[in-house]
Design a protein around this motif. Structure first.
Motif, PDB file in Angstrom:
ATOM      1  N   ASP A  90       0.756  -1.113   0.122  1.00  0.00           N
ATOM      2  CA  ASP A  90      -0.085   0.045   0.000  1.00  0.00           C
ATOM      3  C   ASP A  90       0.864   1.193  -0.113  1.00  0.00           C
ATOM      4  N   ILE A  91       0.913   2.221  -1.006  1.00  0.00           N
ATOM      5  CA  ILE A  91       1.514   3.194  -1.059  1.00  0.00           C
ATOM      6  C   ILE A  91       0.675   4.437  -1.192  1.00  0.00           C
ATOM      7  N   TRP A  92       1.497   5.869  -1.171  1.00  0.00           N
ATOM      8  CA  TRP A  92       0.628   6.845  -1.373  1.00  0.00           C
ATOM      9  C   TRP A  92       1.478   7.483  -2.553  1.00  0.00           C
ATOM     10  N   TYR A  93       0.661   8.159  -3.214  1.00  0.00           N
ATOM     11  CA  TYR A  93       1.380   8.585  -4.585  1.00  0.00           C
ATOM     12  C   TYR A  93       0.907  10.252  -4.680  1.00  0.00           C
ATOM     13  N   ARG A  94       1.645  10.961  -5.476  1.00  0.00           N
ATOM     14  CA  ARG A  94       1.411  12.314  -5.586  1.00  0.00           C
ATOM     15  C   ARG A  94       0.311  12.685  -6.515  1.00  0.00           C
ATOM     16  N   HIS A  95      -0.767  13.308  -6.384  1.00  0.00           N
ATOM     17  CA  HIS A  95      -1.545  13.376  -6.998  1.00  0.00           C
ATOM     18  C   HIS A  95      -1.337  14.718  -8.403  1.00  0.00           C
ATOM     19  N   GLY A  96      -1.333  14.283  -9.650  1.00  0.00           N
ATOM     20  CA  GLY A  96      -0.989  15.280 -10.475  1.00  0.00           C
ATOM     21  C   GLY A  96       0.482  15.110 -11.031  1.00  0.00           C
ATOM     22  N   TRP A  97       1.312  14.223 -10.297  1.00  0.00           N
ATOM     23  CA  TRP A  97       2.867  14.112 -10.615  1.00  0.00           C
ATOM     24  C   TRP A  97       2.987  12.451 -11.288  1.00  0.00           C
ATOM     25  N   THR A  98       3.861  12.360 -11.785  1.00  0.00           N
ATOM     26  CA  THR A  98       4.185  10.768 -12.233  1.00  0.00           C
ATOM     27  C   THR A  98       5.567  10.525 -11.425  1.00  0.00           C
ATOM     28  N   GLY A  99       5.701   9.219 -11.205  1.00  0.00           N
ATOM     29  CA  GLY A  99       6.960   8.794 -10.609  1.00  0.00           C
ATOM     30  C   GLY A  99       7.218   9.156  -9.232  1.00  0.00           C
ATOM     31  N   ARG A 100       6.036   9.618  -8.518  1.00  0.00           N
ATOM     32  CA  ARG A 100       6.422  10.072  -6.837  1.00  0.00           C
ATOM     33  C   ARG A 100       5.388   9.320  -6.071  1.00  0.00           C
ATOM     34  N   MET A 101       6.268   8.495  -4.979  1.00  0.00           N
ATOM     35  CA  MET A 101       5.421   7.541  -4.403  1.00  0.00           C
ATOM     36  C   MET A 101       6.299   7.703  -2.801  1.00  0.00           C
ATOM     37  N   ARG A 102       5.281   7.179  -1.852  1.00  0.00           N
ATOM     38  CA  ARG A 102       6.008   7.136  -0.588  1.00  0.00           C
ATOM     39  C   ARG A 102       5.204   6.096   0.103  1.00  0.00           C
ATOM     40  N   LEU A 103       5.644   5.631   1.204  1.00  0.00           N
ATOM     41  CA  LEU A 103       4.828   4.647   1.919  1.00  0.00           C
ATOM     42  C   LEU A 103       3.978   5.155   2.944  1.00  0.00           C
ATOM     43  N   GLN A 104       3.838   6.296   3.425  1.00  0.00           N
ATOM     44  CA  GLN A 104       3.207   6.827   4.422  1.00  0.00           C
ATOM     45  C   GLN A 104       2.744   8.145   3.851  1.00  0.00           C
ATOM     46  N   ARG A 105       1.424   8.351   4.594  1.00  0.00           N
ATOM     47  CA  ARG A 105       0.544   9.419   3.855  1.00  0.00           C
ATOM     48  C   ARG A 105       1.114  10.849   4.216  1.00  0.00           C
ATOM     49  N   ARG A 106       1.843  11.162   5.257  1.00  0.00           N
ATOM     50  CA  ARG A 106       2.384  12.599   5.503  1.00  0.00           C
ATOM     51  C   ARG A 106       3.924  12.246   5.639  1.00  0.00           C
ATOM     52  N   PRO A 107       4.506  13.304   5.388  1.00  0.00           N
ATOM     53  CA  PRO A 107       6.078  13.508   5.368  1.00  0.00           C
ATOM     54  C   PRO A 107       6.408  13.276   6.855  1.00  0.00           C
ATOM     55  N   PRO A 108       7.494  12.705   6.803  1.00  0.00           N
ATOM     56  CA  PRO A 108       8.123  12.308   8.185  1.00  0.00           C
ATOM     57  C   PRO A 108       8.471  13.436   9.039  1.00  0.00           C
ATOM     58  N   GLY A 109       8.867  14.609   8.460  1.00  0.00           N
ATOM     59  CA  GLY A 109       9.168  15.834   9.230  1.00  0.00           C
ATOM     60  C   GLY A 109       8.017  16.590   9.894  1.00  0.00           C
ATOM     61  N   LEU A 110       6.824  16.345   9.151  1.00  0.00           N
ATOM     62  CA  LEU A 110       5.576  16.838   9.716  1.00  0.00           C
ATOM     63  C   LEU A 110       5.314  16.146  11.186  1.00  0.00           C
ATOM     64  N   ARG A 111       5.573  15.012  11.388  1.00  0.00           N
ATOM     65  CA  ARG A 111       5.208  14.457  12.604  1.00  0.00           C
ATOM     66  C   ARG A 111       6.100  14.891  13.564  1.00  0.00           C
ATOM     67  N   ALA A 112       7.554  15.063  13.480  1.00  0.00           N
ATOM     68  CA  ALA A 112       8.403  15.745  14.190  1.00  0.00           C
ATOM     69  C   ALA A 112       8.176  17.066  14.899  1.00  0.00           C
ATOM     70  N   VAL A 113       7.647  18.066  13.749  1.00  0.00           N
ATOM     71  CA  VAL A 113       7.233  19.263  13.910  1.00  0.00           C
ATOM     72  C   VAL A 113       6.186  19.322  14.946  1.00  0.00           C
ATOM     73  N   THR A 114       5.217  18.395  14.599  1.00  0.00           N
ATOM     74  CA  THR A 114       3.743  18.278  15.316  1.00  0.00           C
ATOM     75  C   THR A 114       4.013  17.969  16.932  1.00  0.00           C
ATOM     76  N   LEU A 115       4.980  16.979  17.122  1.00  0.00           N
ATOM     77  CA  LEU A 115       5.272  16.591  18.536  1.00  0.00           C
ATOM     78  C   LEU A 115       6.109  17.533  19.149  1.00  0.00           C
ATOM     79  N   ALA A 116       6.810  18.424  18.423  1.00  0.00           N
ATOM     80  CA  ALA A 116       7.730  19.452  19.162  1.00  0.00           C
ATOM     81  C   ALA A 116       6.765  20.737  19.290  1.00  0.00           C
ATOM     82  N   ALA A 117       5.860  20.745  18.544  1.00  0.00           N
ATOM     83  CA  ALA A 117       4.703  21.841  18.819  1.00  0.00           C
ATOM     84  C   ALA A 117       3.854  21.454  20.131  1.00  0.00           C
ATOM     85  N   ALA A 118       3.246  20.337  20.035  1.00  0.00           N
ATOM     86  CA  ALA A 118       2.670  19.475  21.283  1.00  0.00           C
ATOM     87  C   ALA A 118       3.321  19.763  22.371  1.00  0.00           C
ATOM     88  N   GLY A 119       4.797  19.298  22.431  1.00  0.00           N
ATOM     89  CA  GLY A 119       5.519  19.442  23.480  1.00  0.00           C
ATOM     90  C   GLY A 119       5.794  21.018  24.344  1.00  0.00           C
TER      91      GLY A 119
END
Length: 139
Positions: A90-119
């Motif tokens: 199961d992958i996630w691909y970028r709508h409107g682009w070709t050749g771009r995919m990743r294994l999680q919905r959100r970028p990993p950096g977003l989670r780190a920023v979210t946890l820092a903001a919550a902290g």
């Protein structure tokens, strides 16, 4: 001596309250920017394949997008190790682009920023409540 230490406590609690709330507000803005810049990613079921490339074997992921078009992408080293031995994923691909995919919905950096903001927000709340408790305990 007691008056000096209580003044220092008040200043520290006030300072960490502002740092907590201010830092969480700044990181919330950064989160919104990262989320908006990331674009729209849609889920898909993909076929995982291994091909011979110029630098050796590479992991290639193939899927059909929402428009019915066939897409493929070469997996990076981290994705290739996560997909090793799998035939489908199961992958996630970028709508409107070709050749771009990743294994999680959100970028990993977003989670780190979210946890820092919550902290930082939790630090602000903790110091605010502690400041009020100290204020009322002193009378």
């Amino acid at each position: 001596m007691s008056a000096i230490s209580s003044d220092v406590t008040d200043v520290l609690l006030e300072m960490f309250t502002w740092v907590g709330f201010g830092g969480s507000a700044v990181l919330a803005v950064v989160m919104a920017i990262l989320w908006a810049a990331d674009g729209t990613w849609l889920p898909a079921e993909a076929i995982v394949d291994t091909e011979r490339g110029p630098t050796g074997e590479v992991t290639v992921v193939r899927w059909f997008d929402a428009d019915g078009d066939a897409n493929s992408a070469v997996a990076g080293p981290a994705e290739a190790s996560a997909l090793a031995g799998r035939e489908q994923a199961d992958i996630w691909y970028r709508h409107g682009w070709t050749g771009r995919m990743r294994l999680q919905r959100r970028p990993p950096g977003l989670r780190a920023v979210t946890l820092a903001a919550a902290g930082l927000f939790a630090l602000g709340v903790l110091c605010l409540v502690s400041g009020w408790v100290v204020f009322f305990l002193r009378g």
